[in-house]
Design a protein around this motif. Structure first.
Motif, PDB file in Angstrom:
ATOM      1  N   SER A 190       1.342  -1.316  -7.737  1.00 40.82           N
ATOM      2  CA  SER A 190       0.938  -1.788  -9.066  1.00 40.82           C
ATOM      3  C   SER A 190      -0.408  -2.496  -9.046  1.00 40.82           C
ATOM      4  CB  SER A 190       2.010  -2.733  -9.627  1.00 40.82           C
ATOM      5  OG  SER A 190       3.243  -2.075  -9.791  1.00 40.82           O
ATOM      6  N   LEU A 191      -0.658  -3.256  -7.992  1.00 37.19           N
ATOM      7  CA  LEU A 191      -1.862  -4.088  -7.948  1.00 37.19           C
ATOM      8  C   LEU A 191      -2.997  -3.472  -7.133  1.00 37.19           C
ATOM      9  CD1 LEU A 191      -0.082  -7.517  -7.365  1.00 37.19           C
ATOM     10  CD2 LEU A 191      -1.116  -6.722  -9.505  1.00 37.19           C
ATOM     11  N   TRP A 192      -2.645  -2.679  -6.108  1.00 39.72           N
ATOM     12  CA  TRP A 192      -3.667  -2.211  -5.164  1.00 39.72           C
ATOM     13  C   TRP A 192      -3.643  -0.701  -4.976  1.00 39.72           C
ATOM     14  CZ3 TRP A 192      -0.783  -6.275  -1.960  1.00 39.72           C
ATOM     15  CH2 TRP A 192      -1.104  -7.554  -2.442  1.00 39.72           C
ATOM     16  N   GLY A 193      -3.118   0.012  -5.961  1.00 42.37           N
ATOM     17  CA  GLY A 193      -3.153   1.469  -5.933  1.00 42.37           C
ATOM     18  C   GLY A 193      -2.425   2.101  -4.775  1.00 42.37           C
ATOM     19  N   ALA A 194      -1.466   1.386  -4.193  1.00 39.51           N
ATOM     20  CA  ALA A 194      -0.657   1.850  -3.059  1.00 39.51           C
ATOM     21  C   ALA A 194      -1.461   1.965  -1.768  1.00 39.51           C
ATOM     22  CB  ALA A 194       0.034   3.181  -3.356  1.00 39.51           C
ATOM     23  N   THR A 195      -2.739   1.598  -1.800  1.00 40.14           N
ATOM     24  CA  THR A 195      -3.595   1.749  -0.618  1.00 40.14           C
ATOM     25  C   THR A 195      -4.021   0.408  -0.018  1.00 40.14           C
ATOM     26  OG1 THR A 195      -5.608   1.864  -1.964  1.00 40.14           O
ATOM     27  CG2 THR A 195      -4.497   3.947  -1.484  1.00 40.14           C
ATOM     28  N   GLY A 196      -3.419  -0.682  -0.466  1.00 40.72           N
ATOM     29  CA  GLY A 196      -3.842  -1.989   0.027  1.00 40.72           C
ATOM     30  C   GLY A 196      -3.295  -2.335   1.400  1.00 40.72           C
ATOM     31  N   LEU A 197      -2.098  -1.847   1.721  1.00 40.68           N
ATOM     32  CA  LEU A 197      -1.413  -2.269   2.937  1.00 40.68           C
ATOM     33  C   LEU A 197      -1.152  -1.089   3.856  1.00 40.68           C
ATOM     34  CD1 LEU A 197       1.258  -4.610   1.281  1.00 40.68           C
ATOM     35  CD2 LEU A 197      -1.027  -5.218   2.123  1.00 40.68           C
ATOM     36  N   ASP A 198      -1.384  -1.307   5.159  1.00 34.68           N
ATOM     37  CA  ASP A 198      -1.051  -0.281   6.140  1.00 34.68           C
ATOM     38  C   ASP A 198       0.105  -0.759   7.011  1.00 34.68           C
ATOM     39  OD1 ASP A 198      -2.087  -2.025   8.035  1.00 34.68           O
ATOM     40  OD2 ASP A 198      -3.853  -0.829   8.481  1.00 34.68           O
ATOM     41  N   THR A 199       0.465   0.015   8.012  1.00 35.08           N
ATOM     42  CA  THR A 199       1.615  -0.304   8.843  1.00 35.08           C
ATOM     43  C   THR A 199       1.459  -1.648   9.535  1.00 35.08           C
ATOM     44  OG1 THR A 199       2.124   2.034   9.209  1.00 35.08           O
ATOM     45  CG2 THR A 199       2.969   0.475  10.829  1.00 35.08           C
TER      46      THR A 199
ATOM     47  N   GLY B 283       7.814 -10.065  -6.609  1.00 33.18           N
ATOM     48  CA  GLY B 283       6.722  -9.878  -5.674  1.00 33.18           C
ATOM     49  C   GLY B 283       6.366 -11.216  -5.060  1.00 33.18           C
ATOM     50  N   VAL B 284       5.958 -11.236  -3.811  1.00 32.62           N
ATOM     51  CA  VAL B 284       5.689 -12.487  -3.107  1.00 32.62           C
ATOM     52  C   VAL B 284       4.208 -12.825  -3.145  1.00 32.62           C
ATOM     53  CG1 VAL B 284       5.830 -13.687  -0.894  1.00 32.62           C
ATOM     54  CG2 VAL B 284       7.678 -12.159  -1.605  1.00 32.62           C
ATOM     55  N   GLY B 285       3.885 -14.046  -3.551  1.00 31.35           N
ATOM     56  CA  GLY B 285       2.511 -14.533  -3.533  1.00 31.35           C
ATOM     57  C   GLY B 285       1.589 -13.635  -4.324  1.00 31.35           C
ATOM     58  N   PRO B 286       0.498 -13.126  -3.693  1.00 34.65           N
ATOM     59  CA  PRO B 286      -0.468 -12.296  -4.407  1.00 34.65           C
ATOM     60  C   PRO B 286       0.097 -10.937  -4.809  1.00 34.65           C
ATOM     61  CG  PRO B 286      -0.927 -12.265  -2.056  1.00 34.65           C
ATOM     62  CD  PRO B 286       0.132 -13.306  -2.276  1.00 34.65           C
TER      63      PRO B 286
ATOM     64  N   ARG C 118      -3.165 -14.769   2.800  1.00 31.24           N
ATOM     65  CA  ARG C 118      -4.227 -14.613   3.799  1.00 31.24           C
ATOM     66  C   ARG C 118      -4.635 -13.147   3.942  1.00 31.24           C
ATOM     67  NH1 ARG C 118      -1.699 -18.821   8.313  1.00 31.24           N
ATOM     68  NH2 ARG C 118      -2.538 -20.733   7.353  1.00 31.24           N
ATOM     69  N   VAL C 119      -3.653 -12.252   3.898  1.00 31.90           N
ATOM     70  CA  VAL C 119      -3.975 -10.823   3.966  1.00 31.90           C
ATOM     71  C   VAL C 119      -4.821 -10.417   2.762  1.00 31.90           C
ATOM     72  CG1 VAL C 119      -3.006  -8.496   3.845  1.00 31.90           C
ATOM     73  CG2 VAL C 119      -1.935 -10.210   5.313  1.00 31.90           C
ATOM     74  N   ALA C 120      -4.412 -10.838   1.565  1.00 30.82           N
ATOM     75  CA  ALA C 120      -5.147 -10.469   0.352  1.00 30.82           C
ATOM     76  C   ALA C 120      -6.581 -10.971   0.414  1.00 30.82           C
ATOM     77  CB  ALA C 120      -4.430 -11.019  -0.884  1.00 30.82           C
TER      78      ALA C 120
END
Length: 490
Positions: free
Chosen positions: A17-26, A233-236, A276-278
């Motif tokens: 919803s927030l990062w186009g499904a491409t914000g986080l990797d494994t 959702g947690v945090g950011p 921190r990740v965001a």
């Protein structure tokens, strides 16, 4: 007041919803696993076939490896997979035996809960998917009641659907899924009791987005009505077009006198990690949203609205956005009120755009709209306007698509790719471009170590590697200056 559970959506729906499904990797996810496990969530909304495709396409991450490692790192929290019935990555409906293999592989790798969502609310489709899941493992099955506003989608519509699905012994629980954030407090007060009466003693959860500021309030109201779990959702990864932020939801529930089965200290640590990740990855955090009454009419998702506005601006037609929004409402009604959940928002608004800028309405029609009218996405919940249906189907392209081949049978695909190919690789190759799967396999194993603090220096090193011609580099911060020159340093 009842004891409630929370379901964490950060890694799947928050990311989408927030990062186009491409914000986080494994690596981002694995680093969060122990922190997430310590919280005590009812489940983690972890992945979908679309997210698996993104893992391959954008990160060269093996999505099966991602599931396996996450399950090993947090074995006490079910990993949830959301599926639109008999489909995997491709939107074309698949051979049931192909889907049987999908469900078997997902459970073998660690998926412990399935959300079964049919956008058309077709009872047989949900029941068939649940049966296949149960025959191939022991995961929970949760039926989605996908909320929208239309003349068709009444409380009775949802209660009747839930009652029919509840006849299946393969359905464990239900949830009200509000992907567009349309569910009001008043509507929860009638909808939740109607559904609970229809499903008997099966649990009912709520998944309400905060796109126009209603998700927190509707979820809190649902808590009073016997909901067993609330999705957050947690945090950011919360708020904005995502789900209510977990820390604020926990505080509000406790203020209202509810007992919540969650460790607040562990939640605070997890929220700090995601913050921190965001910050390190430049991912904009979700923000509380103001109420926008116009959204109740057009129901256009934020990402689709932004894309359409950009397209009009590139065409020099930015002043026509209002007309496109108005046309979207009419197109949706003419097409039988499809729920505005992917791919239908893109489909409906693109058609509205064609209608506004074309020579006349429905002069241009996309292949996806034609396939929808042909029933390739399932039977529309409400009949398509007969005149519009005739206009769409009376063209050569419609006849071509009507005769396009169905999804290949499992046996045919096995012969095509070789009977000895591992199931995980086979399932990806059957629905994705071969070169993308090749790149993923060449990149294995996926990166697993991650530290938000190291992200800036790693980014700098990647930029330097991409610019071998750079000879003079200066790094400055408060009280520190490092100058690197070809052959010397100072």
């Amino acid at each position: 007041m009842t004891s409630l559970k929370l379901v964490d959506v950060t890694m799947r729906d928050g990311n989408q919803s927030l990062w186009g499904a491409t914000g986080l990797d494994t690596a981002h996810m694995l680093q969060a696993a122990a922190l997430t496990e310590a919280c005590g969530f009812r489940a983690v909304d972890f992945t979908s076939s679309s997210h698996m495709a993104v893992a391959v396409r954008y990160f060269q991450n093996d999505p099966w490896e991602r599931i396996r490692r996450m399950h090993a790192a947090m074995p006490g929290t079910p990993l949830q997979f959301i599926t639109t019935g008999l489909r995997f990555i491709a939107w074309q409906q698949a051979d049931p035996e192909f889907m049987r293999l999908v469900y078997r592989a997902l459970q073998a790798n660690g998926i412990g809960r399935f959300v079964l969502l049919d956008p058309m609310h077709e009872v047989p489709a949900v029941i068939e998917a649940a049966k296949l899941v149960k025959e191939e493992g022991s995961a929970e099955t949760m039926c989605a009641l996908t909320f929208t506003l239309s003349e068709v989608h009444t409380d009775k519509f949802y209660a009747d659907f839930a009652r029919a699905v509840a006849q299946s012994p393969d359905i464990d629980l239900f949830y009200i899924k509000d992907p567009s954030g349309l569910l009001s407090v008043d509507r929860v007060r009638t909808l939740a009791p109607a559904v609970k009466a229809a499903i008997g003693n099966r649990p009912l959860e709520i998944h309400a987005h905060t796109t126009i500021g209603q998700g927190m309030f509707s979820s809190l109201e649902a808590a009073k009505l016997g909901i067993s779990a609330i999705h957050v959702g947690v945090g950011p990864g919360g708020d904005g077009s995502s789900l209510p932020e977990a820390g604020r939801m926990l505080a509000n529930l406790e203020e209202a006198g509810h007992s919540v089965d969650l460790d607040p200290s562990a939640l605070a640590r997890l929220s700090t990690y995601w913050s921190r990740v965001a910050a390190a990855e430049g991912l904009p955090p979700g923000r509380p949203q103001n109420f926008d009454a116009s959204f109740l009419r057009h129901q256009i998702a934020g990402g689709v609205m932004t894309t359409t506005a950009r397209q009009l601006e590139e065409l020099g037609l930015a002043d026509r956005l209002g007309a496109v929004i108005e046309e979207t409402e009419q197109v949706r009604a003419e097409l039988g009120y499809p729920i505005m959940v992917t791919p239908f928002p893109q489909m409906v608004m693109s058609q509205a755009l064609f209608n506004v800028i074309g020579t006349h309405r429905y002069a241009q029609v996309s292949d996806q709209v034609i396939r929808y009218c042909l029933g390739k996405f399932g039977k529309p919940t409400s009949p398509i306007d007969p005149a519009i249906l005739a206009a769409i189907m009376d063209r050569p392209r419609a006849r071509e698509l009507e005769n396009e081949p169905d999804f290949p049978a499992l046996g045919d695909l096995k012969r095509q790719f070789g009977a000895n190919m591992p199931d995980e690789e086979f399932l990806l190759r059957a629905v994705m471009p071969g070169e993308q799967v090749d790149a993923m396999l060449a990149a294995r194993p996926s990166r697993t170590g991650y530290s938000p603090q190291a992200a800036p220096i790693l980014s700098l090193l990647r930029q330097l590697a991409a610019r071998p011609q750079a000879r003079d580099i200066v790094v400055e911060r408060a009280g520190f200056r490092l100058a690197l020159h070809a052959g010397a340093s100072a």
